[in-house]
Design an enzyme around this catalytic site. Sequence first.
Site, PDB file in Angstrom:
ATOM      1  N   SER C  52     114.678   5.535 -29.928  1.00 51.23           N
ATOM      2  CA  SER C  52     115.507   4.422 -30.362  1.00 51.23           C
ATOM      3  C   SER C  52     116.468   4.138 -29.215  1.00 51.23           C
ATOM      4  CB  SER C  52     116.262   4.820 -31.632  1.00 51.23           C
ATOM      5  OG  SER C  52     116.966   3.716 -32.132  1.00 51.23           O
ATOM      6  N   GLU C  53     116.514   2.894 -28.769  1.00 49.79           N
ATOM      7  CA  GLU C  53     117.168   2.601 -27.488  1.00 49.79           C
ATOM      8  C   GLU C  53     118.669   2.880 -27.488  1.00 49.79           C
ATOM      9  OE1 GLU C  53     115.360   0.458 -29.295  1.00 49.79           O
ATOM     10  OE2 GLU C  53     116.171  -1.585 -29.232  1.00 49.79           O
ATOM     11  N   ASN C  54     119.239   3.111 -28.667  1.00 45.52           N
ATOM     12  CA  ASN C  54     120.665   3.475 -28.687  1.00 45.52           C
ATOM     13  C   ASN C  54     120.873   4.964 -28.408  1.00 45.52           C
ATOM     14  OD1 ASN C  54     119.378   3.679 -31.260  1.00 45.52           O
ATOM     15  ND2 ASN C  54     121.364   4.001 -32.222  1.00 45.52           N
ATOM     16  N   SER C  94     118.995   6.124 -21.808  1.00 45.17           N
ATOM     17  CA  SER C  94     118.003   5.726 -22.798  1.00 45.17           C
ATOM     18  C   SER C  94     117.104   4.620 -22.247  1.00 45.17           C
ATOM     19  CB  SER C  94     118.705   5.246 -24.069  1.00 45.17           C
ATOM     20  OG  SER C  94     117.752   4.869 -25.035  1.00 45.17           O
TER      21      SER C  94
END
Lengths: 231, 231, 225, 225
Positions: C52-54, C94
């Site tokens: 998840s890019e966060n 990330s």
Amino acid sequence: MKNKKSATLEDAVGRIQDGATILVGGFGQPGVPEVLIDGVCDLGRRDLTIVTNNAGTGHSGIARLIEEGCVGKLICSFPWAKESFVFKELYDAGKIDLEIVPQGTLSERIRAGGAGLGGFLTPTALGTDLAEGKPIIESDGREWVLEKALRGDFALIKAYKTDPRGNLTYHLTARNFNPVMAMAADFTIAEVQEDVAIDELDPEVIVTPGVFVDTYFVTGWYEIGKERKAS
Amino acid sequence: MKNKKSATLEDAVGRIQDGATILVGGFGQPGVPEVLIDGVCDLGRRDLTIVTNNAGTGHSGIARLIEEGCVGKLICSFPWAKESFVFKELYDAGKIDLEIVPQGTLSERIRAGGAGLGGFLTPTALGTDLAEGKPIIESDGREWVLEKALRGDFALIKAYKTDPRGNLTYHLTARNFNPVMAMAADFTIAEVQEDVAIDELDPEVIVTPGVFVDTYFVTGWYEIGKERKAS
Amino acid sequence: MNEQNTNLLTRLQIAARAAQDMEDGWLVNLGIGMPTMIPAYIPKDRDVMFHSENGLIGMGPQPAEGEADQDLISAGKELVTMVPGGAIVHHADSFAVARGGRLDCACLGAFQVVANGDLCNWRLPNQKSGSVGGAMDIAAGSKRVFAMMTHTDRDGRAKIVTERTFPLTAIGVVTRIFTDMAVISITADGMVLDEIAPGLNKDDVQAVTDAPLIMDNVGEIAIAA
Amino acid sequence: MNEQNTNLLTRLQIAARAAQDMEDGWLVNLGIGMPTMIPAYIPKDRDVMFHSENGLIGMGPQPAEGEADQDLISAGKELVTMVPGGAIVHHADSFAVARGGRLDCACLGAFQVVANGDLCNWRLPNQKSGSVGGAMDIAAGSKRVFAMMTHTDRDGRAKIVTERTFPLTAIGVVTRIFTDMAVISITADGMVLDEIAPGLNKDDVQAVTDAPLIMDNVGEIAIAA
């Protein structure tokens, strides 16, 4: 040794002036330094340029800052969310400027600023609207978009623990943009859940070294996203 | 779940072929994956391009790799140290090529490679011999050197602990180049002092996420810089 | 097309089909919407990690009642969990994962896909601005991009086109398309119709696909029970 | 000059003088050689942190007998310790500190300093190659660069020059020079002779300095007891 702790919220944010560019941590609600933002709201600053991922949620945090008319320009990746209705209203009324930056480019531009670099070559956005006006550089047989570094006069970040030197750890996905923003401002202000003694943080697990942190304010744990109007 | 552990040293390094470009961690002796390097020596590979900060110490680690004739080219920041006499001998004999890169630029080129970027603008080396032939880009009223990203076919790194997924922690200044090199290779091989169960590493203190690690070999603690000839 | 609508796959069925393509050992990023339905359908013997890019590597399902942490969310801003062996990184790291070649696959919603693999999924043509989020970075950086969408828009127009009319997200990145009618691969030879939904035939699919399809070897989409 | 040699400062005395300029709260990087002698002379009431470019923020003195860790070294590759409140970062982050504006001062050895602040310290003119290490990054990135060197070379030639004959490390970065004869600041008006060693006079210093010195207000270097 100087302790970087601010005794009051006003001590922490008081030097922010009208027109400042401020990096503000957070992705969605986790990691948004809501208490520091409330402090800026209370100062009644105007014409701020805010660099942050989202355009605020409900009426708290970034949304409150926008709603109270403090923000002249927003630089973000994801402005149009249902929960960002406050931003939309001001934007539609022509009262706030917007610059959209792809999220990975946004975090990398900030890191580049923090690392003293001028910019970087990225494959992101090549050929799209969001590369318009940006230099295209050929290197190693490929085309890349040249993106510029981005720094703030201030960074407002949210962390989990600090020691007196401002060495920081974070909590789960509340980490997000905070460590890179901490690096990329002339004056970095952290709100932290808890402060601990000088030797309580293992030097191996510190995410943001205190050299990047100018002052911190201890908030304790709080439920995120609640409205806390002018204090 | 696939366990990334290599049962033998040969399993860990066996896929390295002649002519490969290999990023090798370490600054001075801490963080040099001496056991993995011994494994490459034992394979008798030739014409390797080695990217690492120093040109080896005594007869162990990088120095052994050079001494045994495995290295065709060295990319580093600090070749001429007293302890790097093995490198000097082969260099003076015209048997090894050298590219000198400023240390901060070297680590940043590797990080850029790991981050999928093509390069970056840096103030480092502007106007000096080490910027010769590199593009100079003007941005925000300053001149910058455009430096290219640098990746390896392989990275050989040294870490402290791993879990079965290859999530890594490091030990003191043995961290150095290792985390950025882990990011920047097509195939990353870690030597680790110790492997622990899947849930024993706090996700907040992992420095290198296992997604960057292809395999690891457990060495236990050893005294660094000792000569360990062909095993 | 109206008489065939009952043969169209549901959103869950599209997700279930895409899930079969998630290979053991992959790291996968899921866009918002349909892609988030994929994890439930991944064969149990495969180890697939979600990015998840966060900053969350090893995203797990939604938390059980009372076990949520307000600081643990997905990129779609839902409360989630972390699997054992997960890790937290900051945003720049990330996206280093996403652009740096370690993301095996991104499953993303799409407005339009062009025959060469161009992806359009971030903004409508009549909007002056959109929420790009991480779409451009992830699409440009992932080893593979799987587009998930209905085969046609609400007015029955093809979304797989020879020339795009929507703003571009990334050039030539889509490798496979999963729709309510078909599974289509984008290859060096062109678009290949791999599978069609039960009850449809090849011509039904070509009729609502602007780009020409190679239809030499077409199977049927297996519907999850 | 021979009769004045006894008035030249020792290396330790130069380091002791430079140490007086380290301000409370500063983060400082020390090059190899003379700069590493600075910490012992910093006034006890000042909190100065040392940055070692191999990822150590908060470098302490050499370890006591039996307390060394083989994995804890300085950039000069000496075994060191860490002070309470120190932190470990990786190499790219360490140089982010150096270039990113958080290094208050770098104290570096020098072969030559030009009147405009150009620093030459990484390679001799007759060498075809040098060990640059982190010198160029740190010199280019630090808020201030203090050069530390003997005032003249072994043949008595000036090392503070109007035109460099040595390979450049960084353009216009040196803000202050500490030598065995003098303390000199580089200002917008030119080079200012701030202090001279006891027993020397201004003209002694100018005689072995190629660049013209502003000598309006010259003090004497206080020698540490």
